[in-house]
Write an enzyme that holds these catalytic residues in place. Structure first.
Site, PDB file in Angstrom:
ATOM      1  CG  ASN A   1      32.003  59.280 -62.094  1.00 32.92           C
ATOM      2  OD1 ASN A   1      31.749  58.087 -62.208  1.00 32.92           O
ATOM      3  ND2 ASN A   1      32.980  59.714 -61.304  1.00 32.92           N
ATOM      4  CD  GLU A   2      32.555  58.130 -57.454  1.00 32.89           C
ATOM      5  OE1 GLU A   2      33.304  58.958 -56.893  1.00 32.89           O
ATOM      6  OE2 GLU A   2      32.812  56.908 -57.509  1.00 32.89           O
TER       7      GLU A   2
ATOM      8  CG  ASN B   1      31.519  54.694 -60.117  1.00 31.38           C
ATOM      9  OD1 ASN B   1      31.191  54.138 -61.154  1.00 31.38           O
ATOM     10  ND2 ASN B   1      31.763  55.993 -60.057  1.00 31.38           N
TER      11      ASN B   1
ATOM     12  CE1 TYR C   1      39.302  52.420 -51.557  1.00 32.81           C
ATOM     13  CE2 TYR C   1      37.770  51.906 -53.306  1.00 32.81           C
ATOM     14  CZ  TYR C   1      38.866  52.601 -52.849  1.00 32.81           C
ATOM     15  OH  TYR C   1      39.513  53.470 -53.686  1.00 32.81           O
TER      16      TYR C   1
ATOM     17  CD1 TRP D   1      39.660  53.224 -61.414  1.00 30.92           C
ATOM     18  CD2 TRP D   1      38.216  54.086 -62.882  1.00 30.92           C
ATOM     19  NE1 TRP D   1      40.054  54.507 -61.647  1.00 30.92           N
ATOM     20  CE2 TRP D   1      39.173  55.068 -62.548  1.00 30.92           C
ATOM     21  CE3 TRP D   1      37.225  54.417 -63.802  1.00 30.92           C
ATOM     22  CZ2 TRP D   1      39.152  56.352 -63.096  1.00 30.92           C
ATOM     23  CZ3 TRP D   1      37.191  55.683 -64.328  1.00 30.92           C
ATOM     24  CH2 TRP D   1      38.154  56.638 -63.967  1.00 30.92           C
TER      25      TRP D   1
ATOM     26  CE  LYS E   1      41.007  51.745 -56.911  1.00 28.84           C
ATOM     27  NZ  LYS E   1      41.681  52.963 -56.455  1.00 28.84           N
TER      28      LYS E   1
END
Length: 687
Positions: A414-415, A471, A477, A557, A578
């Site tokens: 993940n990321e 994601n 954002y 999320w 969140k």
């Protein structure tokens, strides 16, 4: 402090039913090691310093250091007496830990018996030759200190230290189905040819044989949900691994929520006619695929996968969860109508996999190879220590969870970022190792698909996994939620026919923050997170996603608010807000009901912004989430009107005039003869 160990059978251990714990009639016995523990920091070197009594599961990270968003990352010594009785003579003894975070060293009578690196998978140690009759001293040194050879080295969540999952003493005969093979059940049900006409499986059993004599045999039976045996195989033993092909005619398939049908596979080890060991596994027969254009298919039928990412966390317990915590979360997940779940960002405890099997929830589960996203530092370092721990995590995850039908996707990372020349700067290039882990998954399990989650240009990752997922937080954002449509359409076009999905999306919300009219802006660093902004994000994203069946999964999320030391935003620092429910699970936010209206067919109507009790403006929009054909709105007993919901299951009355002072809002609608009603009260403070 002394307490005799309590023998538990499989029925008593339903929450951890991973097959290591056999039925009561089996020669195998299991003692739970939950009580009688005490602990103290390793920095307390005074031999007379007191220990603190604790019950397992336990973590010392149930709260932050006062006045900070920091939590203790240290080493703690746990100890308890371990009594070996006469009944254990001639038996083999194993210590089985479901999870010690993050590094564990285990001692018996002050002698090392083993260690384990990684806090989210189980490990097993044989202690047969190290114990003595009577009382022994069992010690576990648990550490969650920062180190680069234990995953994760970074991430947007807290790494809670301690023996945060249950542990057990397993007692077997000299010959047994081994618990030592990556702390797995030792039984692997390979689904090789599944259809509605037949289920062709191959049951692979790993044995630990001290005698290796003639006359040993393995008997495997498969029973349906009514406990009727539908197939069996009996095989003589010539080695430590036995493979038994079995065919089930006209199987009832595991159909997700539609019919989460489970079979029971019982593997019995015999010496002649004497039962030596028994292992029980539940599984469901199913086949699935993902199409670049059409999305996910289960047993040949399209299934829209949507649901939550979930962390292991509960108020006052952190990751040291109890059975009721898992059950509560599953009930909320079922209420929402979700069909799938992503277990982020590490292997979760066994109860959640069992509950997903039983309730038909499709799972993505992953190893703790996760990066910091937009934060500093890295999630990957190109060292053998780091890579060895990641390889071990893959093996332990797959072997320990192999038989769960709910698992369809193995997560690689993940990321874990690659430099994009704009915002993100890598440390070491992770791509070669990501490809290696993909190959490792495939070498162990060819039946499932691999996936990874990225937040940077997907072109770096194409070819690293079967599936790609993003994601992306449109509407939270900067970028507006409607731009999600173009973004994912472009991703699909450039993905080289690798299916594209959504691994994370959403926005933050405090149930105490409200705003109308809503002013959307980049709220990443804001301490004002109105609940209305979260629903704006979710409505916009879901409007895009619901029209794109090619998105193989859509994961929100996140399921519930949770602690994250790096967060300096929202109502309370040190928390990621969140979630669609609050951390204590007592309040479902408005966005939860948005999805319930869209995902769950149970009749409902819900007034949004209900917690926005005190208002300065005398005019407001009144928005209802409902799956009824139409609803009627009343304000202070006066009928405002009747409306039908739009495609997003919303009904919105614009610019409704409030009275000064107290206002009662009521919405009602009918489901056949049943009247569905919701009410709330607002106070208008303005003119």
């Amino acid at each position: 402090m002394k307490k005799r160990l309590l023998i538990l059978c499989l029925a008593c251990l339903g929450m951890i039913n991973n097959g290591l714990f056999a039925q009561e009639t089996s020669p195998r016995k299991v003692f739970t090691l939950d009580e009688g523990w005490e602990c103290r920091p390793i920095t307390t070197v005074n031999r007379k310093a007191p220990f603190t009594p604790v019950t397992i599961p336990h973590t010392w990270n149930t709260s932050y250091i006062e006045g900070t968003t920091l939590y203790e990352r240290k080493t703690v010594v746990y100890q308890r007496p371990l009594e070996v009785t006469k009944e254990m003579d001639g038996k083999r003894l194993f210590l089985y830990f479901e999870g010690v975070n993050s590094a564990a060293q285990v001692f018996l009578n002050r002698r090392t018996i083993g260690e384990h690196l990684g806090g989210y998978t189980a490990f097993c140690l044989e202690i047969t030759d190290q114990v003595k009759k009577g009382e022994n001293l069992l010690e576990v040194w648990a550490s969650n200190a920062y180190r680069t050879d234990v995953l994760p080295i970074s991430g947007d969540f807290n790494v809670n230290g301690g023996i945060h999952r249950p542990c057990h003493l397993i007692i077997t005969g000299q010959d047994c189905i081994t618990p030592l093979f990556y702390a797995s059940p030792g039984v692997f049900i390979h689904q090789e040819n599944i259809s509605r006409e037949t289920a062709g499986i191959n049951v692979e059993t790993h044995l630990s044989l001290k005698n290796k004599k003639q006359g040993l045999k393995l008997k495997t039976t498969i029973a349906d949900a009514s406990n009727k045996i539908v197939a069996s195989n009996e095989t003589g033993i010539s080695g430590d691994i036995v493979r038994q092909p079995i065919q089930v005619e006209r199987p009832v398939l595991w159909e997700g929520k539609k019919n989460p049908y489970l079979y029971t596979v019982t593997v019995e080890l015999y010496d002649g006619n004497q039962l030596v060991d028994r292992m029980v596994q539940r599984t469901g027969f199913r086949y699935f695929s993902v199409d670049h254009e059409k999305g996910f298919f289960l047993n040949g039928n399209y299934l829209n996968l949507y649901g939550f990412c979930r962390h292991e966390d509960a108020v006052g317990r952190a990751s040291a969860l109890l059975p009721e915590d898992y059950k509560m979360d599953m009930e909320l997940i079922k209420e929402s109508g979700a069909t799938a779940m992503r277990l982020a960002h590490y292997p979760h405890a066994e109860p959640m996999y069992n509950l997903s099997d039983e309730n038909g929830i499709i799972l993505w589960t992953e190893i703790p190879m996760c990066g910091p996203g937009g934060q500093a530092f890295t999630g990957f370092v190109d060292t053998e220590g780091y890579k060895d721990n990641a390889r071990l995590a893959v093996k332990e995850l797959v072997y320990q969870k192999f038989n769960h039908p709910s698992i369809c996707f193995w997560g690689i990372c993940n990321e874990i970022l690659v430099s994009d020349g704009k915002r993100f700067v890598e440390y070491d290039n992770p791509i070669p190792f990501i490809k290696e882990l993909n190959g490792l998954y495939k070498s162990i399990d060819t039946s499932r698909l691999t996936a990874l989650a990225t937040c940077v240009d997907q072109s770096y990752y194409l070819g690293c996994s079967d599936l790609i997922a993003w994601n992306k937080y449109f509407g939270w954002y900067k970028d507006a939620a409607p731009s999600a449509s173009k973004f994912f359409d472009d991703c699909k076009k450039s993905s080289q026919r690798i299916p594209v999905g959504v691994s994370e999306y959403g926005g933050g919300a405090s149930i105490n923050h409200h705003q109308w009219p809503l002013s959307m802006e980049d709220r990443a660093d804001s301490h004002f997170h109105p609940e209305e902004a979260q629903t704006f994000c979710h409505e916009g994203n879901w409007e895009s996603f619901m029209k794109r069946p090619y998105l193989w999964a859509k994961f929100i999320w996140v399921f519930a608010d949770f602690p994250s030391y790096m967060r300096q935003e929202g109502e309370k620092d040190g928390y990621n807000d969140k979630g669609l429910v609050t951390q204590d699970r007592k309040t479902k936010k408005d966005a939860f009901y948005f999805y319930k209206a869209n995902w769950n067919t149970e009749p409902m109507a819900y007034i949004t912004s209900r917690r926005f009790i005190h208002r300065m403006s005398d005019k407001t929009d009144i928005k209802i989430y409902t799956n009824l054909k139409e609803v009627t709105l009343y304000l202070n007993g006066t009928k405002i009107g009747v409306m039908k919901p739009d495609e997003l299951k919303r009904v919105i009355w614009k610019n409704v005039q409030l009275c000064k002072g107290r206002n009662t809002v009521r919405v009602e609608g009918k489901n056949g003869k049943e009247l569905i009603v919701d009410n709330c009260v607002w106070y208008c403070l303005g003119d």
